[in-house]
Design a protein around this motif. Structure first.
Motif, PDB file in Angstrom:
ATOM      1  N   ASP A   1      48.588  41.634  40.438  1.00 50.62           N
ATOM      2  CA  ASP A   1      48.929  40.784  41.485  1.00 50.62           C
ATOM      3  C   ASP A   1      49.393  39.523  41.322  1.00 50.62           C
ATOM      4  N   ARG A   2      48.566  38.197  41.895  1.00 46.17           N
ATOM      5  CA  ARG A   2      49.000  36.924  41.663  1.00 46.17           C
ATOM      6  C   ARG A   2      48.377  36.360  40.339  1.00 46.17           C
ATOM      7  N   TYR A   3      49.418  35.503  39.821  1.00 46.07           N
ATOM      8  CA  TYR A   3      48.786  34.882  38.435  1.00 46.07           C
ATOM      9  C   TYR A   3      47.970  33.567  38.882  1.00 46.07           C
ATOM     10  N   GLY A   4      46.835  33.394  38.293  1.00 50.56           N
ATOM     11  CA  GLY A   4      46.035  32.446  38.396  1.00 50.56           C
ATOM     12  C   GLY A   4      44.298  33.064  38.960  1.00 50.56           C
ATOM     13  N   GLY A   5      44.545  34.497  39.302  1.00 50.74           N
ATOM     14  CA  GLY A   5      43.362  35.202  39.434  1.00 50.74           C
ATOM     15  C   GLY A   5      42.466  34.723  40.657  1.00 50.74           C
ATOM     16  N   THR A   6      41.496  35.178  40.622  1.00 51.39           N
ATOM     17  CA  THR A   6      40.145  35.107  41.624  1.00 51.39           C
ATOM     18  C   THR A   6      40.296  33.235  41.936  1.00 51.39           C
ATOM     19  N   CYS A   7      40.003  32.592  40.979  1.00 54.50           N
ATOM     20  CA  CYS A   7      39.671  31.244  41.000  1.00 54.50           C
ATOM     21  C   CYS A   7      40.789  30.415  41.909  1.00 54.50           C
ATOM     22  N   VAL A   8      42.083  30.781  41.648  1.00 57.79           N
ATOM     23  CA  VAL A   8      43.220  30.027  42.043  1.00 57.79           C
ATOM     24  C   VAL A   8      43.921  30.469  43.365  1.00 57.79           C
ATOM     25  N   ILE A   9      43.710  32.044  43.345  1.00 59.80           N
ATOM     26  CA  ILE A   9      44.328  32.482  44.337  1.00 59.80           C
ATOM     27  C   ILE A   9      43.233  32.924  45.688  1.00 59.80           C
TER      28      ILE A   9
END
Length: 480
Positions: free
Chosen positions: A38-46
Motif C-alpha cells: 500500500d503506502r509507505y509510512g504504514g498505519t502511523c503516517v498514513i
C-alpha cells in the motif's frame, strides 16, 4: 558470494520496517529488499498517529474563540471547512510518504510496490510474480481495524475510513471505549459533528488508571459527547435503501485488506437499536472495537511460523519466530502496539542480527499518550495494578488550571503519582491535562531512571504552571 538475493528482506513499509531496513542497509552494509503493498509510512503516517494528531489540532480550535473573548479579544466563531483541511492533510501525507521512500532509496534499499508472502523460510513471493530469497526475513506488516461479526456491519466505518471521508457526517455513533474510539469522539465533536458513543464496559479506556479515565469520561460528557457505557449495538440497518435513489457512496478499493471501504458516510441514515432499548438514527457509524495483526494469507504457518491469539506472530525476546531465519516486529506481534516501540524493536533486531550484539526488546515503563480532550499522559502502573503488587502511597491533585479558570470554564486537570512504600520509587505517573503528552515524555525519563518520590520533591517547581504540582505534592491522599 551469497547464496541469497538479499541479506534481509522486510515485509512492510511502516515505521518499524523502514527503520530496520534503512539502518541495516545504510549502517551495516547489508543488502536489503523491502515490499509494501500500500503506502509507505504504514498505519502511523498514513492512517493513524500523524493524520489523527493533525485532526486533533484542527478540532481544538473550536473552543478557542469563546476563550479568546473571555480574555478580551473581539473575535467571532468560525466555520470549519473539512474539504480545505482534507486537501491540505492529503498533501502532507503525500509529502511524508515521499520522505519514507527517499530514506529507503538513500540507504540503498531495493523497494517493491507489491504484496509479499512467505514461500519458505528464506523465500518471499511477490504479487508481481517475482521471487526473492534472503538470509533473514523480517515481517513488519502491522495491523488493521476490524468490524464486529454482526449483520450489516459493512454499513459502519472503521478508523481507516475517517481519513477518506468526502464530507463530515452531521451525526455519528462511535462504538467502542478504547483510545481510538475516545480520541475520535473528541475530534469529531470538536469539528462540529453530533457524537454519540456506545461502550459495552462499565467505563471507557479500560486498562488505564481508574481516576484518570473517570475524569476524561466526565469531561467528554460535559463537552457534549453523548457517552453511554454498559451499552452495545443489538442491530443496525438502513432506514431506507439509498441505491433506489442512486445515492450510494462509491466504494474505494482497499488494497491492503481486500474488499471495499467507503469514503465517508453513505447517504441514507443508519438505524441502530441498542442494548438499552434505544432506537436512533445516525448519518454514520464508526466501529472502533479492535484491531488485528496483518497475517492472513501470508504463508506464515506453512513456513513454520507460529501464530498466537488473534493471528499475532509469536516471537521471543529478540523478535525471532520459531523459524530461525524469520523475525517479526511491530503491531503484527501484538506486544505493545505503539509506533516508537515498533521502531525500537526494529533497531534491536538490527543490533542482534547484523551487529552481532544480542539485544532484547525493552517493553518496561513505556510512556504513552491518549489524545482525548483533555489529553492523558501515562507511564508505569495504574493505582489499581500497583496496589495488587505491593503497598503503595498515592499522591494526587485535581484542579481547574489558571488559563481556563480565568475564562470561567469548568475544565479540570489531574496530576497523580503512584509510589512504592518500600523502595520509594515512582511506579506510575498519570496526567490528564492539555499538553499531557508533552509532560509525560519528560516525566518518563525520570521514572525510567528509577526516580523516587524524594527525587521529585527535591526538584524546584516552575511557577506558574500546571505541571509544578508534580513536584509539590508532599502528603499522600491515600495508601493501599
Amino acid at each position: 558470494m551469497s547464496d541469497f538475493d538479499y541479506d534481509l528482506f522486510v515485509i512492510g513499509g511502516g515505521s518499524g520496517g523502514v527503520r530496520a531496513a534503512r539502518v541495516a542497509a545504510g549502517e551495516t552494509g547489508a543488502k536489503v529488499g523491502l515490499a509494501e503493498m500500500d503506502r509507505y509510512g504504514g498505519t502511523c503516517v498514513i492512517r493513524g498517529c500523524v493524520p489523527k494528531k493533525l485532526m486533533v489540532f484542527a478540532s481544538e480550535y473550536a473552543g478557542m474563540p469563546a476563550e479568546a473573548r473571555a480574555y478580551g479579544w473581539d473575535i467571532g466563531d468560525g466555520v470549519f471547512d473539512w474539504a480545505a483541511f482534507r486537501g491540505k492533510l492529503n498533501t502532507e501525507l503525500d509529502r511524508l510518504e515521499g520522505v519514507y521512500r527517499k530514506l529507503l532509496s538513500g540507504s540503498g534499499v531495493d523497494s517493491f510496490d507489491a504484496r509479499a508472502r512467505l514461500k519458505d523460510a528464506h523465500t518471499v513471493e511477490l504479487s508481481t510474480g517475482e521471487v526473492k530469497t534472503a538470509k533473514h526475513i523480517l515481517i513488519a506488516s502491522g495491523g488493521r481495524p476490524v468490524r464486529p461479526d454482526m449483520p450489516n456491519a459493512e454499513l459502519g466505518m472503521v478508523s481507516d475510513d475517517l481519513f477518506h471521508m468526502e464530507r463530515l457526517p452531521k451525526s455519528i455513533l462511535i462504538v467502542g471505549g478504547g483510545y481510538i474510539a475516545c480520541e475520535f469522539a473528541c475530534i469529531l465533536h470538536g469539528l462540529g459533528v453530533e457524537v454519540t458513543q456506545y461502550y459495552r464496559g462499565a467505563q471507557i479506556l479500560r486498562g488505564f488508571d481508574d481516576e484518570a479515565r473517570g475524569l476524561i469520561a466526565d469531561a467528554m460528557k460535559e463537552r457534549g459527547i453523548d457517552l453511554h457505557t454498559g451499552t452495545n449495538i443489538v442491530e443496525m440497518h438502513r432506514s431506507h435503501d439509498p441505491r433506489e435513489e442512486g445515492l450510494e457512496a462509491a466504494p474505494v478499493e482497499d488494497k491492503q485488506y481486500g474488499g471495499d471501504h467507503h469514503a465517508g458516510p453513505s447517504d441514507g441514515a443508519i438505524r441502530v437499536k441498542a442494548t438499552n432499548g434505544n432506537i436512533r438514527e445516525f448519518d454514520a457509524v464508526l466501529f472502533a472495537t479492535g484491531r488485528a495483526p496483518n497475517t492472513a494469507d501470508m504463508g506464515l504457518e506453512e513456513a513454520g511460523v507460529t501464530l498466537g491469539r488473534g493471528g499475532a506472530i509469536e516471537v521471543d525476546d529478540y523478535s525471532q519466530t520459531k523459524v530461525p531465519s524469520v523475525y517479526a516486529i511491530g503491531d503484527v506481534t501484538n506486544r505493545v502496539n505503539l509506533t516508537p516501540v515498533a521502531i525500537r524493536e526494529g533497531m534491536a533486531f538490527v543490533e542482534t542480527v547484523f551487529r552481532g550484539n544480542p539485544t532484547p526488546v525493552d517493553h518496561a515503563l513505556i510512556p504513552s499518550a491518549v489524545f482525548t480532550q483533555p489529553e492523558m499522559g501515562t507511564i508505569g502502573l495504574s493505582e489499581e495494578a500497583a496496589a495488587e503488587q505491593e503497598e503503595i502511597e498515592v499522591y494526587c491533585t485535581s484542579f481547574r488550571p489558571m488559563q481556563t479558570a480565568f475564562a470561567d470554564k469548568s475544565d479540570r486537570v489531574l496530576m497523580k503519582l503512584i509510589v512504592s512504600k518500600a523502595s520509594r520509587r515512582v511506579l506510575g505517573c498519570h496526567i490528564v491535562a492539555p499538553g499531557a503528552g508533552e509532560m509525560i515524555q519528560l516525566a518518563g525519563i525520570a521514572i525510567k531512571m528509577g526516580a523516587t518520590k524524594e527525587d521529585f520533591d527535591r526538584t524546584v517547581a516552575v511557577h506558574p504552571t500546571m505541571s509544578e504540582e508534580m513536584v509539590t505534592m508532599r502528603n499522600p491522599i491515600r495508601t493501599a
